[in-house]
Design a protein around this motif. Structure first.
Motif, mmCIF file in Angstrom:
data_model
loop_
_atom_site.group_PDB
_atom_site.id
_atom_site.type_symbol
_atom_site.label_atom_id
_atom_site.label_comp_id
_atom_site.label_asym_id
_atom_site.label_seq_id
_atom_site.Cartn_x
_atom_site.Cartn_y
_atom_site.Cartn_z
ATOM 1 N N LEU A 17 30.010 55.882 11.528
ATOM 2 C CA LEU A 17 31.111 55.366 11.847
ATOM 3 C C LEU A 17 31.589 53.951 12.165
ATOM 4 O O LEU A 17 32.558 53.387 11.802
ATOM 5 N N VAL A 18 30.598 53.561 13.217
ATOM 6 C CA VAL A 18 30.527 52.072 13.432
ATOM 7 C C VAL A 18 30.585 51.206 12.389
ATOM 8 O O VAL A 18 31.115 50.266 12.491
ATOM 9 N N LEU A 19 29.451 51.362 11.611
ATOM 10 C CA LEU A 19 29.124 50.732 10.458
ATOM 11 C C LEU A 19 30.396 50.560 9.318
ATOM 12 O O LEU A 19 30.884 49.623 9.015
ATOM 13 N N LEU A 20 31.070 52.014 9.333
ATOM 14 C CA LEU A 20 32.275 51.869 8.274
ATOM 15 C C LEU A 20 33.292 50.982 9.044
ATOM 16 O O LEU A 20 33.975 50.251 8.000
ATOM 17 N N HIS A 21 33.413 51.186 10.443
ATOM 18 C CA HIS A 21 34.700 50.488 10.940
ATOM 19 C C HIS A 21 34.318 48.920 10.676
ATOM 20 O O HIS A 21 35.239 48.191 10.371
ATOM 21 N N ARG A 22 33.179 48.660 10.852
ATOM 22 C CA ARG A 22 32.838 47.139 10.844
ATOM 23 C C ARG A 22 33.275 46.550 9.459
ATOM 24 O O ARG A 22 33.767 45.339 9.159
ATOM 25 N N LYS A 23 32.763 47.562 8.416
ATOM 26 C CA LYS A 23 32.997 46.943 6.742
ATOM 27 C C LYS A 23 34.474 46.836 6.748
ATOM 28 O O LYS A 23 34.943 46.049 6.143
ATOM 29 N N LEU A 24 35.383 47.822 7.460
ATOM 30 C CA LEU A 24 36.837 47.868 7.134
ATOM 31 C C LEU A 24 37.387 46.794 7.835
ATOM 32 O O LEU A 24 38.504 46.089 7.503
ATOM 33 N N LYS A 25 36.821 46.498 9.013
ATOM 34 C CA LYS A 25 37.433 45.440 9.793
ATOM 35 C C LYS A 25 37.357 43.788 9.292
ATOM 36 O O LYS A 25 38.165 43.200 9.327
ATOM 37 N N GLU A 26 35.976 43.943 8.334
ATOM 38 C CA GLU A 26 35.779 42.621 7.605
ATOM 39 C C GLU A 26 36.803 42.381 6.675
ATOM 40 O O GLU A 26 37.142 41.300 6.231
ATOM 41 N N LYS A 27 37.397 43.296 6.164
ATOM 42 C CA LYS A 27 38.600 43.446 4.985
ATOM 43 C C LYS A 27 39.944 42.874 5.886
ATOM 44 O O LYS A 27 40.772 42.429 4.899
ATOM 45 N N THR A 106 46.956 44.571 3.769
ATOM 46 C CA THR A 106 45.855 44.516 4.206
ATOM 47 C C THR A 106 45.248 46.306 4.234
ATOM 48 O O THR A 106 44.065 46.540 3.853
ATOM 49 N N LEU A 107 46.057 47.134 4.354
ATOM 50 C CA LEU A 107 45.723 48.790 4.276
ATOM 51 C C LEU A 107 45.245 48.856 2.861
ATOM 52 O O LEU A 107 44.334 49.482 2.588
ATOM 53 N N LEU A 108 45.980 48.377 1.973
ATOM 54 C CA LEU A 108 45.698 48.637 0.428
ATOM 55 C C LEU A 108 44.255 47.878 0.009
ATOM 56 O O LEU A 108 43.622 48.670 -0.624
ATOM 57 N N ILE A 109 44.062 46.851 0.760
ATOM 58 C CA ILE A 109 42.733 46.178 0.490
ATOM 59 C C ILE A 109 41.675 47.150 0.842
ATOM 60 O O ILE A 109 40.537 47.272 0.234
ATOM 61 N N LYS A 110 41.846 47.552 2.295
ATOM 62 C CA LYS A 110 40.856 48.462 2.886
ATOM 63 C C LYS A 110 40.618 49.819 1.823
ATOM 64 O O LYS A 110 39.436 50.174 1.674
ATOM 65 N N GLU A 111 41.759 50.248 1.332
ATOM 66 C CA GLU A 111 41.832 51.634 0.718
ATOM 67 C C GLU A 111 41.165 51.329 -0.645
ATOM 68 O O GLU A 111 40.286 52.071 -1.074
ATOM 69 N N GLU A 112 41.427 50.200 -1.377
ATOM 70 C CA GLU A 112 40.873 49.786 -2.661
ATOM 71 C C GLU A 112 39.241 49.546 -2.347
ATOM 72 O O GLU A 112 38.677 50.107 -3.302
ATOM 73 N N TRP A 113 38.869 48.987 -1.470
ATOM 74 C CA TRP A 113 37.488 48.835 -1.323
ATOM 75 C C TRP A 113 36.823 50.050 -1.064
ATOM 76 O O TRP A 113 35.707 50.325 -1.667
ATOM 77 N N LEU A 114 37.336 50.873 -0.156
ATOM 78 C CA LEU A 114 36.723 52.052 -0.270
ATOM 79 C C LEU A 114 36.517 52.872 -1.273
ATOM 80 O O LEU A 114 35.717 53.600 -1.581
ATOM 81 N N GLN A 115 37.687 53.112 -2.034
ATOM 82 C CA GLN A 115 37.684 53.813 -3.416
ATOM 83 C C GLN A 115 36.739 53.146 -4.182
ATOM 84 O O GLN A 115 36.030 53.871 -5.004
ATOM 85 N N GLN A 116 36.617 51.876 -4.254
ATOM 86 C CA GLN A 116 35.653 51.160 -5.230
ATOM 87 C C GLN A 116 33.974 51.741 -4.786
ATOM 88 O O GLN A 116 33.224 52.038 -5.666
ATOM 89 N N CYS A 117 33.812 51.612 -3.343
ATOM 90 C CA CYS A 117 32.302 52.044 -2.940
ATOM 91 C C CYS A 117 32.315 53.436 -3.161
ATOM 92 O O CYS A 117 31.197 53.851 -3.561
ATOM 93 N N MET A 118 33.318 54.255 -3.075
ATOM 94 C CA MET A 118 32.906 55.741 -3.199
ATOM 95 C C MET A 118 32.627 55.860 -4.773
ATOM 96 O O MET A 118 31.877 56.456 -5.224
ATOM 97 N N THR A 119 33.519 55.199 -5.738
ATOM 98 C CA THR A 119 33.396 55.377 -7.213
ATOM 99 C C THR A 119 32.006 55.029 -7.620
ATOM 100 O O THR A 119 31.033 55.426 -8.631
ATOM 101 N N GLU A 120 31.469 53.685 -7.148
ATOM 102 C CA GLU A 120 30.275 53.109 -7.361
ATOM 103 C C GLU A 120 29.136 53.638 -6.848
ATOM 104 O O GLU A 120 28.137 53.531 -7.353
ATOM 105 N N ARG A 121 29.164 54.129 -5.846
ATOM 106 C CA ARG A 121 27.820 54.659 -4.877
ATOM 107 C C ARG A 121 27.721 55.832 -4.795
ATOM 108 O O ARG A 121 26.546 56.410 -4.356
ATOM 109 N N LEU A 122 28.869 56.955 -4.964
ATOM 110 C CA LEU A 122 28.835 58.232 -4.719
ATOM 111 C C LEU A 122 28.853 59.203 -5.790
ATOM 112 O O LEU A 122 29.350 58.672 -6.799
ATOM 113 N N THR A 123 28.058 60.213 -5.862
ATOM 114 C CA THR A 123 28.273 61.115 -7.080
ATOM 115 C C THR A 123 29.558 62.060 -6.628
ATOM 116 O O THR A 123 30.044 61.959 -5.595
#
Length: 144
Positions: A17-27, A106-123
């Motif tokens: 969760l700390v790493l996820l928070h850090r990634k979202l904060k970068e956005k 900013t929220l949209l950017i964060k959510e789009e980044w998360l959605q893209q990561c989920m789509t590209e990295r997760l089954t």
């Protein structure tokens, strides 16, 4: 203690969760704001309006201290104050339209980044596991 068996999971969850928070904060682009300023802005975004007294009570600080925080946010163009129509001695604070647009972008950017990561990295199964875990995670952060 029976809860000790969950110590490794708690440690792993915390680290993730700390790493996820850090990634979202970068956005986001709010690095120039301190914790108290961010908290006030988040509160106003969720609740639309508040007074300095209410915000001070929420933060557990004196009204004068919150007044300085609020003034810095006014000076930055993030919030405005209007007289309370029910009690002219009070000022109702709210976010400026420009700041709301910035937050939503900013929220949209964060959510789009998360959605893209989920789509590209997760089954599909991993995404389903996240969906299943979400209610439990929400319980962890719910006010008791």
């Amino acid at each position: 203690m029976p809860q000790e068996k969950y110590a490794p999971l708690a440690m792993d969850l915390h680290q993730t969760l700390v790493l996820l928070h850090r990634k979202l904060k970068e956005k986001s682009h709010d690095a120039d704001l301190n914790w108290s300023q961010k908290h006030v802005l988040r509160y106003l975004y969720r609740h639309s309006v508040s007074t300095i007294s209410e915000l001070a009570a929420l933060e557990g600080v004196r009204t004068q201290s919150m007044g300085a925080t609020v003034q810095s946010l006014k000076d930055a163009g993030y919030i405005v104050g209007q007289p309370d129509p029910k009690d002219g001695r009070k000022t109702l604070l709210s976010l400026t339209d420009d700041f709301v647009q910035k937050v939503e972008a900013t929220l949209l950017i964060k959510e789009e980044w998360l959605q893209q990561c989920m789509t590209e990295r997760l089954t599909e199964e991993e995404i389903h596991a996240l969906e299943q875990a979400l209610p439990a995670l929400n319980k962890l952060v719910a006010d008791a």
